[in-house]
Design a protein around this motif. Structure first.
Motif, PDB file in Angstrom:
ATOM      1  N   GLY A  81       0.809  -1.216   0.000  1.00 43.91           N
ATOM      2  CA  GLY A  81       0.000   0.000   0.000  1.00 43.91           C
ATOM      3  C   GLY A  81       0.841   1.264   0.000  1.00 43.91           C
ATOM      4  N   MET A  82       2.020   1.214   0.633  1.00 48.20           N
ATOM      5  CA  MET A  82       2.914   2.370   0.674  1.00 48.20           C
ATOM      6  C   MET A  82       3.908   2.365  -0.486  1.00 48.20           C
ATOM      7  SD  MET A  82       3.725   2.823   4.726  1.00 48.20           S
ATOM      8  CE  MET A  82       4.350   1.179   4.984  1.00 48.20           C
ATOM      9  N   VAL A  83       3.782   1.402  -1.365  1.00 46.68           N
ATOM     10  CA  VAL A  83       4.648   1.223  -2.536  1.00 46.68           C
ATOM     11  C   VAL A  83       6.111   1.127  -2.100  1.00 46.68           C
ATOM     12  CG1 VAL A  83       5.096   1.958  -4.906  1.00 46.68           C
ATOM     13  CG2 VAL A  83       2.978   2.626  -3.809  1.00 46.68           C
ATOM     14  N   LEU A  84       6.364   0.261  -1.124  1.00 56.41           N
ATOM     15  CA  LEU A  84       7.721  -0.037  -0.680  1.00 56.41           C
ATOM     16  C   LEU A  84       8.070  -1.430  -1.148  1.00 56.41           C
ATOM     17  CD1 LEU A  84       7.505   1.171   3.029  1.00 56.41           C
ATOM     18  CD2 LEU A  84       8.295   2.455   1.059  1.00 56.41           C
ATOM     19  N   ALA A  85       9.213  -1.583  -1.770  1.00 61.07           N
ATOM     20  CA  ALA A  85       9.645  -2.898  -2.235  1.00 61.07           C
ATOM     21  C   ALA A  85      11.135  -3.020  -2.002  1.00 61.07           C
ATOM     22  CB  ALA A  85       9.324  -3.084  -3.706  1.00 61.07           C
ATOM     23  N   GLY A  86      11.551  -4.189  -1.571  1.00 60.56           N
ATOM     24  CA  GLY A  86      12.969  -4.431  -1.365  1.00 60.56           C
ATOM     25  C   GLY A  86      13.694  -4.519  -2.686  1.00 60.56           C
ATOM     26  N   SER A  87      15.014  -4.360  -2.610  1.00 62.06           N
ATOM     27  CA  SER A  87      15.788  -4.449  -3.840  1.00 62.06           C
ATOM     28  C   SER A  87      15.978  -5.912  -4.210  1.00 62.06           C
ATOM     29  CB  SER A  87      17.148  -3.777  -3.671  1.00 62.06           C
ATOM     30  OG  SER A  87      17.928  -4.492  -2.750  1.00 62.06           O
ATOM     31  N   TRP A  88      16.210  -6.159  -5.465  1.00 58.77           N
ATOM     32  CA  TRP A  88      16.450  -7.513  -5.924  1.00 58.77           C
ATOM     33  C   TRP A  88      17.529  -7.452  -6.986  1.00 58.77           C
ATOM     34  CZ3 TRP A  88      15.033  -7.786 -11.095  1.00 58.77           C
ATOM     35  CH2 TRP A  88      14.162  -6.810 -11.527  1.00 58.77           C
ATOM     36  N   THR A  89      18.213  -8.542  -7.120  1.00 57.49           N
ATOM     37  CA  THR A  89      19.304  -8.609  -8.071  1.00 57.49           C
ATOM     38  C   THR A  89      18.801  -9.244  -9.353  1.00 57.49           C
ATOM     39  OG1 THR A  89      20.822  -8.917  -6.250  1.00 57.49           O
ATOM     40  CG2 THR A  89      21.646  -9.436  -8.436  1.00 57.49           C
ATOM     41  N   ALA A  90      19.030  -8.566 -10.447  1.00 61.04           N
ATOM     42  CA  ALA A  90      18.656  -9.133 -11.741  1.00 61.04           C
ATOM     43  C   ALA A  90      19.890  -9.878 -12.262  1.00 61.04           C
ATOM     44  CB  ALA A  90      18.238  -8.033 -12.701  1.00 61.04           C
ATOM     45  N   TYR A  91      19.777 -11.154 -12.320  1.00 63.37           N
ATOM     46  CA  TYR A  91      20.906 -11.949 -12.801  1.00 63.37           C
ATOM     47  C   TYR A  91      21.036 -11.787 -14.311  1.00 63.37           C
ATOM     48  CZ  TYR A  91      20.825 -14.149  -8.249  1.00 63.37           C
ATOM     49  OH  TYR A  91      20.877 -14.370  -6.897  1.00 63.37           O
ATOM     50  N   ASP A  92      22.249 -11.452 -14.730  1.00 67.48           N
ATOM     51  CA  ASP A  92      22.496 -11.333 -16.170  1.00 67.48           C
ATOM     52  C   ASP A  92      22.598 -12.724 -16.766  1.00 67.48           C
ATOM     53  OD1 ASP A  92      24.763  -8.579 -15.655  1.00 67.48           O
ATOM     54  OD2 ASP A  92      22.594  -8.582 -15.964  1.00 67.48           O
ATOM     55  N   ARG A  93      22.220 -12.812 -18.003  1.00 64.28           N
ATOM     56  CA  ARG A  93      22.365 -14.097 -18.683  1.00 64.28           C
ATOM     57  C   ARG A  93      23.833 -14.365 -18.925  1.00 64.28           C
ATOM     58  NH1 ARG A  93      18.599 -14.625 -23.772  1.00 64.28           N
ATOM     59  NH2 ARG A  93      20.470 -15.490 -24.687  1.00 64.28           N
ATOM     60  N   LEU A  94      24.229 -15.546 -18.602  1.00 68.09           N
ATOM     61  CA  LEU A  94      25.628 -15.911 -18.792  1.00 68.09           C
ATOM     62  C   LEU A  94      25.868 -16.234 -20.255  1.00 68.09           C
ATOM     63  CD1 LEU A  94      28.341 -16.514 -17.495  1.00 68.09           C
ATOM     64  CD2 LEU A  94      27.565 -18.852 -17.168  1.00 68.09           C
ATOM     65  N   CYS A  95      26.742 -15.468 -20.858  1.00 69.55           N
ATOM     66  CA  CYS A  95      27.067 -15.690 -22.268  1.00 69.55           C
ATOM     67  C   CYS A  95      28.514 -16.176 -22.364  1.00 69.55           C
ATOM     68  CB  CYS A  95      26.929 -14.400 -23.070  1.00 69.55           C
ATOM     69  SG  CYS A  95      25.242 -13.798 -23.127  1.00 69.55           S
ATOM     70  N   VAL A  96      28.701 -17.152 -23.148  1.00 72.10           N
ATOM     71  CA  VAL A  96      30.050 -17.693 -23.350  1.00 72.10           C
ATOM     72  C   VAL A  96      30.498 -17.318 -24.748  1.00 72.10           C
ATOM     73  CG1 VAL A  96      31.446 -19.776 -23.419  1.00 72.10           C
ATOM     74  CG2 VAL A  96      29.538 -19.590 -21.810  1.00 72.10           C
ATOM     75  N   ASP A  97      31.648 -16.655 -24.801  1.00 73.88           N
ATOM     76  CA  ASP A  97      32.183 -16.277 -26.121  1.00 73.88           C
ATOM     77  C   ASP A  97      32.758 -17.502 -26.825  1.00 73.88           C
ATOM     78  OD1 ASP A  97      33.488 -13.087 -24.974  1.00 73.88           O
ATOM     79  OD2 ASP A  97      31.515 -13.620 -25.800  1.00 73.88           O
ATOM     80  N   ASP A  98      32.674 -17.502 -28.104  1.00 71.28           N
ATOM     81  CA  ASP A  98      33.225 -18.610 -28.895  1.00 71.28           C
ATOM     82  C   ASP A  98      34.632 -18.291 -29.400  1.00 71.28           C
ATOM     83  OD1 ASP A  98      30.016 -19.304 -30.333  1.00 71.28           O
ATOM     84  OD2 ASP A  98      30.969 -20.193 -28.567  1.00 71.28           O
ATOM     85  N   HIS A  99      35.355 -17.479 -28.643  1.00 68.51           N
ATOM     86  CA  HIS A  99      36.693 -17.090 -29.088  1.00 68.51           C
ATOM     87  C   HIS A  99      37.765 -18.048 -28.631  1.00 68.51           C
ATOM     88  CE1 HIS A  99      35.009 -13.529 -30.693  1.00 68.51           C
ATOM     89  NE2 HIS A  99      34.833 -12.905 -29.542  1.00 68.51           N
ATOM     90  N   GLY A 100      37.466 -19.029 -27.965  1.00 70.03           N
ATOM     91  CA  GLY A 100      38.580 -19.826 -27.459  1.00 70.03           C
ATOM     92  C   GLY A 100      38.414 -21.224 -27.663  1.00 70.03           C
TER      93      GLY A 100
END
Length: 139
Positions: free
Chosen positions: A120-139
């Motif tokens: 009701g007071m529009v209070l929300a805790g913070s949350w971590t947005a996990y980035d998608r893990l991308c693997v480069d094909d350089h190796g």
């Protein structure tokens, strides 16, 4: 000579209402004032998509706190407490952690109540947005 009731009353007032106002318990000026208030409230209620009775009940609760629901007084006590716990913890605590902290401080109430108040007071805790893990094909 017979005089029409409609000619002595403002437009929009029915013959029945004119009779009640003229000889009944409602004074014409008071009845007309209530009609003008209703004329101002009804368009507002249409925009908000609520009934006029809902509006009047809300106004009655604001004017007389005894007409409020049973949890309302307790909510008024808990709102500042919830907000202060949230602010003291850098505004990162969610409802569960705020509730736990309040219990540590001696304010014992249900977690769902804290969740409802925070929402009701529009209070929300913070949350971590996990980035998608991308693997480069350089190796």
């Amino acid at each position: 000579m017979f005089m029409s009731l409609r000619s002595t009353w403002p437009s929009g007032v029915s013959r029945f209402a004119a009779r009640i106002g003229r000889g009944g318990s409602v004074h014409p000026s008071r009845w007309q004032a209530s009609v003008s208030i209703a004329a101002k409230i009804e368009p507002l209620c249409k925009v908000l998509s609520i009934t006029p009775s809902t509006y009047h009940a809300h106004v009655a609760r604001r004017l007389d706190p005894s007409k409020c629901s049973a949890p309302a007084p307790r909510d008024e006590v808990l709102r500042p407490e919830t907000e202060s716990v949230f602010a003291e913890n850098f505004e990162v605590y969610g409802a569960r952690k705020v509730w736990r902290q309040m219990m540590r401080e001696g304010v014992d109430d249900a977690r769902c109540t804290v969740e409802r108040l925070m929402q009701g007071m529009v209070l929300a805790g913070s949350w971590t947005a996990y980035d998608r893990l991308c693997v480069d094909d350089h190796g």
